[in-house]
Design an enzyme around this catalytic site. Structure first.
Site, PDB file in Angstrom:
ATOM      1  CG  ASN A  17      -5.161  -0.216   5.910  1.00 25.05           C
ATOM      2  OD1 ASN A  17      -6.244   0.162   6.907  1.00 25.05           O
ATOM      3  ND2 ASN A  17      -4.935   0.869   4.857  1.00 25.05           N
TER       4      ASN A  17
ATOM      5  CG  ASP B 165      -3.015  11.626   5.666  1.00 22.11           C
ATOM      6  OD1 ASP B 165      -1.721  10.313   5.414  1.00 22.11           O
ATOM      7  OD2 ASP B 165      -4.136   9.813   4.618  1.00 22.11           O
TER       8      ASP B 165
ATOM      9  NE  ARG C 286      -0.983   3.941  12.201  1.00 23.00           N
ATOM     10  CZ  ARG C 286      -1.361   4.341  10.782  1.00 23.00           C
ATOM     11  NH1 ARG C 286      -2.763   3.943  10.128  1.00 23.00           N
ATOM     12  NH2 ARG C 286      -1.251   5.637  10.049  1.00 23.00           N
TER      13      ARG C 286
ATOM     14  CE  LYS D  43      -6.554   2.906   8.947  1.00 23.49           C
ATOM     15  NZ  LYS D  43      -5.884   2.947   7.038  1.00 23.49           N
TER      16      LYS D  43
ATOM     17  CD  GLU E  70      -7.854   5.849   5.756  1.00 15.48           C
ATOM     18  OE1 GLU E  70      -7.229   5.446   5.681  1.00 15.48           O
ATOM     19  OE2 GLU E  70      -7.346   7.171   5.515  1.00 15.48           O
TER      20      GLU E  70
ATOM     21  CD  GLU F  28      -3.206   1.083   1.950  1.00 16.01           C
ATOM     22  OE1 GLU F  28      -3.043   0.015   1.879  1.00 16.01           O
ATOM     23  OE2 GLU F  28      -3.745   1.565   2.648  1.00 16.01           O
ATOM     24  NE  ARG F  29      -1.921   5.070   0.084  1.00 14.67           N
ATOM     25  CZ  ARG F  29      -3.473   5.578  -0.991  1.00 14.67           C
ATOM     26  NH1 ARG F  29      -3.379   5.925  -2.149  1.00 14.67           N
ATOM     27  NH2 ARG F  29      -4.597   6.102  -0.472  1.00 14.67           N
TER      28      ARG F  29
ATOM     29  CD  GLU G  41      -0.620   8.604   0.730  1.00 12.81           C
ATOM     30  OE1 GLU G  41      -0.107   7.978   2.218  1.00 12.81           O
ATOM     31  OE2 GLU G  41      -1.814   7.713   0.701  1.00 12.81           O
TER      32      GLU G  41
ATOM     33  CD1 TRP H 230     -12.377  10.947   0.316  1.00 14.35           C
ATOM     34  CD2 TRP H 230     -11.768   9.547   2.323  1.00 14.35           C
ATOM     35  NE1 TRP H 230     -12.657  10.110  -0.169  1.00 14.35           N
ATOM     36  CE2 TRP H 230     -12.053   8.926   0.884  1.00 14.35           C
ATOM     37  CE3 TRP H 230     -10.793   9.411   3.576  1.00 14.35           C
ATOM     38  CZ2 TRP H 230     -12.288   7.988   0.865  1.00 14.35           C
ATOM     39  CZ3 TRP H 230     -10.871   7.888   3.470  1.00 14.35           C
ATOM     40  CH2 TRP H 230     -11.439   6.907   1.914  1.00 14.35           C
TER      41      TRP H 230
ATOM     42  CE  LYS I 187      -1.476   8.765   8.931  1.00 13.87           C
ATOM     43  NZ  LYS I 187      -2.321   8.677   7.703  1.00 13.87           N
TER      44      LYS I 187
ATOM     45  CD  GLU J 247       5.543  24.004   0.437  1.00 20.26           C
ATOM     46  OE1 GLU J 247       6.630  24.441   0.993  1.00 20.26           O
ATOM     47  OE2 GLU J 247       5.168  24.131   1.652  1.00 20.26           O
TER      48      GLU J 247
END
Ligand code: GCU
Length: 637
Positions: free
Chosen positions: A169, A331, A285, A248, A252, A126-127, A359, A499, A326, A469
């Protein structure tokens, strides 16, 4: 392996063929560290004689090391086996950097320096942007033993001491790592152990129901508690030094204690009680928010969520729970303030979570120096007296990051993305190191000591965060990306979705007012930090749109209007990438072809991406505002 790829595979552990060292004899500890030392010196040239004395001593604290003496007579001491190993890697790295006298005292600032792998049991990551998993293949645990060892060495050489191997996940299948697949996890633990690296397993909060067949996974249910105890005993019999479980939950679409009417603390504690007898940790988390928000609802503000859920629970988590926060309240965006939870829960053990995998930061196609961003995150004030850096090793005892590696031969896809993994380990070890210092170290270890090669590379890497950026979402607003893969511009991609991430641009203004007059998010900070963000004049300009809703003709300190700033930075971003290409081309012939050519190709791709960003963002805002670029440059209508 294809011979042409060996350079990338070796990453920052190059053989040092041009270095000259004495022909050493070794005395003292002859364990794993000596083996690694001999390996590190193997390809160097020998001239004259020297002695290296290795020892583990209780005079030093665990994990620390000292290196003293001169090139001919070196003493390396470690506070434990791992400390000695770090000393050995530290010695070899210093040889590469031309040191000949040693008076080194090193002790990691953070006791726990962790990498989380978001690897699925299918083998996909994932990612992940550099191939498939190093741990899983086709729905099973599956790995190349030599490759895992080489990976463990890379991580240990920068001081990583814990890794989780599977995605947070957790699926029904990967939940079985603590049951059916445990014998395979034992084998992975065996590979990493000599390198001083302990494993963590991500577990499914509903394991009692999924694996144990219980009717509920309610943390206050006695059967659930005893199920976790039974499983923990089974796991720790097989892997007594497993560092712990990572969870987690309520996040989500994943179930968690709140789904069952319990608190985050109650959820964490039932697992913590099962792990406590083994001295192990629950990493819990804090990425908990409502991912089903109605975009029309302007009262709910996603960045407030983690603090709202967790802050009231200070003091309620068991002693062996570390809450994993985080770094920012959104995110892993290019620019965020720090999470107001960091350092602000006095009675709760904390870890700060970064993302080395790129990501939202270019997916290892675009060059992006995370070290520059981490330096700023460490600088971020927590109170009027302390910044985040000063809390690492104190209130924030774990530094965690999502890994950026896969089975691409060079580990990270983009060769220069290796700098991020290197920098992460080094800055977790010592957050006082600057981005420039760690980038220079990495460049010298990878490309050799020639300043004509190193200086341009270091310069380019250090600039890359700012260049990226510039062509991305402006002034900390974030999110203007494709909603699924999170790559490439899609200004309204998240705008009318569930979201909770909105820029709310209309024809006159952009941004969300997060001051006390707005959503009140700023009030979650210490008053000193709150005051800084609350006021447009004192809010750092690069993050202005995270906190304030502003009209397009708002004057920035430079005198530019907001709209002109957006245009200017997007043109500059593209120019920045053009500059990278020129720099890189100037190194042709000075770099191994296998480094030069693939990086050149990535930079060309980055240029295409930057142009796409520039034109989409500039056109979007031109269409919203009707403002022409003051410099008359082309904006697509
Ligand atoms: C991000 C990311 C997800 C991940 C999540 C997390 O939202 O896009 O893939 O699962 O973070 O940190 O849990």
């Amino acid at each position: 392996m294809d011979k042409n790829c060996e350079f990338g595979y070796r990453a920052w552990l190059q053989p040092g063929k041009s270095l000259v060292v004495p022909d050493y004899t070794f005395s003292g500890d002859d364990g794993f560290a000596l083996k690694e030392l001999k390996r590190g010196l193997a390809k160097m040239n020998e001239n004259g004689h020297g002695v290296i004395d290795l020892s583990v001593t209780s005079d030093l604290v665990p994990q620390s090391y000292t290196i003293t003496g001169s090139l001919e007579d070196v003493v390396i001491k470690g506070g434990c086996e791992a400390g000695l190993l770090y000393g050995v890697y530290g010695f070899v790295a210093r040889l590469h950097q031309g040191h000949t006298d040693f008076n080194v005292v090193e002790k990691p600032v953070a006791a726990k320096r962790i990498l989380n792998h978001w690897d699925n049991i299918t083998g996909k990551i994932e990612r992940g942007y550099s191939g498939n998993s190093l741990f899983f293949k086709d729905g099973k645990v599956g790995y190349n033993l030599k490759r895992l060892e080489d990976y463990a060495r890379l991580l240990a050489s920068v001081g990583i001491n814990e890794i989780s191997i599977n995605n947070v996940n957790v699926t029904t299948e990967s939940a079985k790592l603590i049951t059916d697949y445990l014998p395979d996890v034992v084998k992975i633990a065996d590979v990493f152990r000599p390198f001083g690296i302990r494993l963590i397993i991500s577990v499914h909060f509903e394991s009692p129901a999924i694996l144990g067949g219980l009717e509920t996974s309610d943390p206050l249910d006695a059967e659930v508690a005893s199920w976790w105890k039974k499983v923990a005993a089974h796991v720790y019999k097989a892997i007594p030094d497993l560092a712990g479980f990572l969870v987690k939950a309520d996040s989500e679409f994943r179930a968690g204690p709140m789904t069952l009417g319990r608190t985050q603390a109650e959820g964490a504690n039932v697992i913590a009680a099962a792990l406590a007898p083994f001295g192990a940790t629950v990493y819990w988390r804090c990425f908990v928010y409502n991912c089903m928000q109605d975009w029309r609802d302007t009262a709910t503000d996603r960045p407030k969520a983690a603090y709202d859920y967790f802050y009231p629970l200070d003091g309620q988590f068991d002693d062996n729970v570390i809450i994993q926060i985080k770094h920012g309240p959104s995110d892993f965006q290019v620019r965020e303030p720090n999470s107001p939870l960091l350092g602000n829960m006095d009675k709760t053990r904390q870890g700060i979570e970064f993302q080395v995998t790129q990501e939202y930061t270019g997916q290892q196609k675009d060059l992006y120096a995370l070290a520059v961003q981490w330096e700023e995150i460490f600088d971020h004030p927590v109170t009027d007296k302390a910044n985040t850096r000063e809390l690492i090793g104190n209130k924030i005892e774990a530094v965690v990051a999502v890994a950026n590696v896969g089975d691409d031969t060079n580990w990270t896809g983009h060769l220069l993305a290796q700098a991020n993994l290197y920098a992460y380990g080094r800055m977790a070890w010592n957050p006082n190191l600057t981005a420039e210092e760690v980038t220079r170290e990495w460049a010298m270890l990878t490309f050799g000591a020639d300043p004509a090669v190193i200086n341009p590379i270091v310069d380019m890497v250090l600039k890359s965060r700012s260049v990226y950026e510039k062509y991305n979402a402006p002034l900390g607003i974030g999110w203007m990306v494709n909603i699924n893969h999170h790559y490439g511009p899609s200004v309204d991609g998240y705008e009318y979705m569930k979201w909770g991430t909105y820029h709310r641009a209309d024809t006159t203004a952009i941004g969300v007012d997060r001051t006390t007059a707005g959503t009140g998010y700023t009030s979650q900070y210490h008053p000193h930090v709150q005051a800084m963000y609350e006021n447009k004049e004192t809010c750092p300009e690069e993050i202005l749109l995270y906190f304030h809703r502003l009209p397009y003709d708002y004057k920035l300190k430079s005198g530019q209007t907001l709209i002109q700033y957006i245009y200017d930075t997007h043109f500059e971003g593209v120019e920045g990438v053009e500059g990278f290409i020129k720099t890189w081309e100037s190194l042709k012939g000075l770099l191994p072809e296998e480094a030069y050519t693939p990086v050149k190709a990535r930079l060309q791709l980055q240029l295409t991406n930057a142009i796409e960003w520039r034109d989409v963002i500039n056109s979007y805002f031109y269409r919203k505002t009707g403002s022409l670029d003051a410099k008359g440059r082309k904006i697509y209508t």
